[in-house]
Design a protein around this motif. Structure first.
Motif, PDB file in Angstrom:
ATOM      1  N   HIS A  92       0.824  -1.209   0.000  1.00 38.74           N
ATOM      2  CA  HIS A  92       0.000   0.000   0.000  1.00 38.74           C
ATOM      3  C   HIS A  92       0.860   1.263   0.000  1.00 38.74           C
ATOM      4  O   HIS A  92       0.515   2.253  -0.655  1.00 38.74           O
ATOM      5  CB  HIS A  92      -0.960  -0.005   1.186  1.00 38.74           C
ATOM      6  N   LEU A  93       1.981   1.236   0.693  1.00 35.99           N
ATOM      7  CA  LEU A  93       2.890   2.393   0.665  1.00 35.99           C
ATOM      8  C   LEU A  93       3.462   2.594  -0.734  1.00 35.99           C
ATOM      9  O   LEU A  93       3.612   3.734  -1.183  1.00 35.99           O
ATOM     10  CB  LEU A  93       4.008   2.223   1.693  1.00 35.99           C
ATOM     11  N   GLN A  94       3.756   1.510  -1.440  1.00 37.75           N
ATOM     12  CA  GLN A  94       4.275   1.641  -2.804  1.00 37.75           C
ATOM     13  C   GLN A  94       3.242   2.260  -3.740  1.00 37.75           C
ATOM     14  O   GLN A  94       3.592   3.016  -4.647  1.00 37.75           O
ATOM     15  CB  GLN A  94       4.760   0.292  -3.331  1.00 37.75           C
ATOM     16  N   VAL A  95       1.964   1.967  -3.520  1.00 37.29           N
ATOM     17  CA  VAL A  95       0.904   2.604  -4.322  1.00 37.29           C
ATOM     18  C   VAL A  95       0.880   4.105  -4.043  1.00 37.29           C
ATOM     19  O   VAL A  95       0.760   4.916  -4.971  1.00 37.29           O
ATOM     20  CB  VAL A  95      -0.468   1.951  -4.040  1.00 37.29           C
ATOM     21  N   LEU A  96       1.031   4.493  -2.773  1.00 31.72           N
ATOM     22  CA  LEU A  96       1.077   5.920  -2.420  1.00 31.72           C
ATOM     23  C   LEU A  96       2.313   6.589  -3.006  1.00 31.72           C
ATOM     24  O   LEU A  96       2.254   7.741  -3.441  1.00 31.72           O
ATOM     25  CB  LEU A  96       1.029   6.088  -0.900  1.00 31.72           C
ATOM     26  N   VAL A  97       3.427   5.869  -3.045  1.00 30.29           N
ATOM     27  CA  VAL A  97       4.649   6.401  -3.664  1.00 30.29           C
ATOM     28  C   VAL A  97       4.426   6.582  -5.162  1.00 30.29           C
ATOM     29  O   VAL A  97       4.749   7.633  -5.735  1.00 30.29           O
ATOM     30  CB  VAL A  97       5.863   5.480  -3.385  1.00 30.29           C
ATOM     31  N   ALA A  98       3.851   5.574  -5.815  1.00 27.30           N
ATOM     32  CA  ALA A  98       3.604   5.652  -7.264  1.00 27.30           C
ATOM     33  C   ALA A  98       2.657   6.794  -7.614  1.00 27.30           C
ATOM     34  O   ALA A  98       2.781   7.403  -8.678  1.00 27.30           O
ATOM     35  CB  ALA A  98       3.041   4.324  -7.769  1.00 27.30           C
ATOM     36  N   ALA A  99       1.724   7.107  -6.716  1.00 30.07           N
ATOM     37  CA  ALA A  99       0.789   8.219  -6.949  1.00 30.07           C
ATOM     38  C   ALA A  99       1.445   9.570  -6.707  1.00 30.07           C
ATOM     39  O   ALA A  99       0.872  10.606  -7.039  1.00 30.07           O
ATOM     40  CB  ALA A  99      -0.434   8.065  -6.046  1.00 30.07           C
ATOM     41  N   GLY A 100       2.639   9.575  -6.109  1.00 32.01           N
ATOM     42  CA  GLY A 100       3.350  10.826  -5.858  1.00 32.01           C
ATOM     43  C   GLY A 100       3.022  11.459  -4.520  1.00 32.01           C
ATOM     44  O   GLY A 100       3.486  12.554  -4.224  1.00 32.01           O
ATOM     45  N   LEU A 101       2.218  10.795  -3.696  1.00 27.19           N
ATOM     46  CA  LEU A 101       1.830  11.352  -2.401  1.00 27.19           C
ATOM     47  C   LEU A 101       2.884  11.149  -1.321  1.00 27.19           C
ATOM     48  O   LEU A 101       2.937  11.898  -0.352  1.00 27.19           O
ATOM     49  CB  LEU A 101       0.523  10.719  -1.928  1.00 27.19           C
ATOM     50  N   VAL A 102       3.703  10.129  -1.478  1.00 25.92           N
ATOM     51  CA  VAL A 102       4.668   9.731  -0.453  1.00 25.92           C
ATOM     52  C   VAL A 102       6.018   9.507  -1.122  1.00 25.92           C
ATOM     53  O   VAL A 102       6.085   9.076  -2.272  1.00 25.92           O
ATOM     54  CB  VAL A 102       4.175   8.436   0.250  1.00 25.92           C
ATOM     55  N   THR A 103       7.082   9.816  -0.395  1.00 27.06           N
ATOM     56  CA  THR A 103       8.431   9.505  -0.870  1.00 27.06           C
ATOM     57  C   THR A 103       9.023   8.437   0.037  1.00 27.06           C
ATOM     58  O   THR A 103       8.604   8.269   1.181  1.00 27.06           O
ATOM     59  CB  THR A 103       9.349  10.748  -0.855  1.00 27.06           C
ATOM     60  N   VAL A 104       9.998   7.731  -0.491  1.00 32.26           N
ATOM     61  CA  VAL A 104      10.669   6.692   0.280  1.00 32.26           C
ATOM     62  C   VAL A 104      12.171   6.887   0.148  1.00 32.26           C
ATOM     63  O   VAL A 104      12.673   7.254  -0.903  1.00 32.26           O
ATOM     64  CB  VAL A 104      10.237   5.270  -0.174  1.00 32.26           C
ATOM     65  N   GLU A 105      12.855   6.686   1.258  1.00 34.01           N
ATOM     66  CA  GLU A 105      14.313   6.830   1.313  1.00 34.01           C
ATOM     67  C   GLU A 105      14.878   5.627   2.054  1.00 34.01           C
ATOM     68  O   GLU A 105      14.379   5.266   3.126  1.00 34.01           O
ATOM     69  CB  GLU A 105      14.655   8.120   2.061  1.00 34.01           C
TER      70      GLU A 105
ATOM     71  N   GLU B 108       0.436  19.712  -1.187  1.00 36.95           N
ATOM     72  CA  GLU B 108      -0.048  21.096  -1.318  1.00 36.95           C
ATOM     73  C   GLU B 108      -0.857  21.282  -2.593  1.00 36.95           C
ATOM     74  O   GLU B 108      -1.899  21.947  -2.585  1.00 36.95           O
ATOM     75  CB  GLU B 108       1.127  22.076  -1.258  1.00 36.95           C
ATOM     76  N   ALA B 109      -0.412  20.681  -3.703  1.00 38.28           N
ATOM     77  CA  ALA B 109      -1.154  20.786  -4.963  1.00 38.28           C
ATOM     78  C   ALA B 109      -2.507  20.083  -4.852  1.00 38.28           C
ATOM     79  O   ALA B 109      -3.522  20.586  -5.347  1.00 38.28           O
ATOM     80  CB  ALA B 109      -0.328  20.184  -6.103  1.00 38.28           C
ATOM     81  N   PHE B 110      -2.527  18.944  -4.183  1.00 35.80           N
ATOM     82  CA  PHE B 110      -3.779  18.203  -3.991  1.00 35.80           C
ATOM     83  C   PHE B 110      -4.756  18.999  -3.139  1.00 35.80           C
ATOM     84  O   PHE B 110      -5.944  19.096  -3.450  1.00 35.80           O
ATOM     85  CB  PHE B 110      -3.476  16.840  -3.361  1.00 35.80           C
TER      86      PHE B 110
END
Length: 117
Positions: A61-74, A90-92
């Motif tokens: 589920h986190l990867q889906v949020l990353v793919a949508a651009g809402l979350v970054t992963v490091e 902010e854009a959303f």
């Protein structure tokens, strides 16, 4: 920005719960050792303590949020640290703030009018 992808990503209850947890920030002392105190980020292991889901499910589920651009992963050593992607957030928020009620006709029920884009 692909708004449909963002809405689809947030449309799943588990992803919405993960997103909300990132919005709220980590609780005191609730993050893995890879996250500095006061840093608004979490590891998968942090989410497994808060949600009744398997680590693999949370990672998906986190990867889906990353793919949508809402979350970054490091990557930090053995940990993956997740945080909100502030420019997308902010854009959303600005996009959703433009939503207004309008009518299809003078006597019809109100329908949502979405901004272009």
């Amino acid at each position: 920005m692909d708004w449909a992808t963002i809405f689809r990503a947030l449309g799943h209850p588990h992803r919405l719960a993960l997103f909300r947890q990132l919005l709220e920030g980590p609780g005191e002392g609730s993050c893995c050792e890879a996250v500095a105190p006061g840093e608004n980020a979490c590891c998968v292991v942090d989410f497994t303590r808060r949600l009744p889901l398997a680590q693999s499910t949370i990672s998906h589920h986190l990867q889906v949020l990353v793919a949508a651009g809402l979350v970054t992963v490091e990557s930090r050593g053995p940990y993956s640290v997740y945080r909100l992607h502030e420019p997308t957030l902010e854009a959303f928020k600005a996009y959703v703030a433009q939503l207004r009620s309008c009518r299809t006709s003078a006597s019809g029920p109100p329908v949502a009018c979405w901004p272009e884009g």
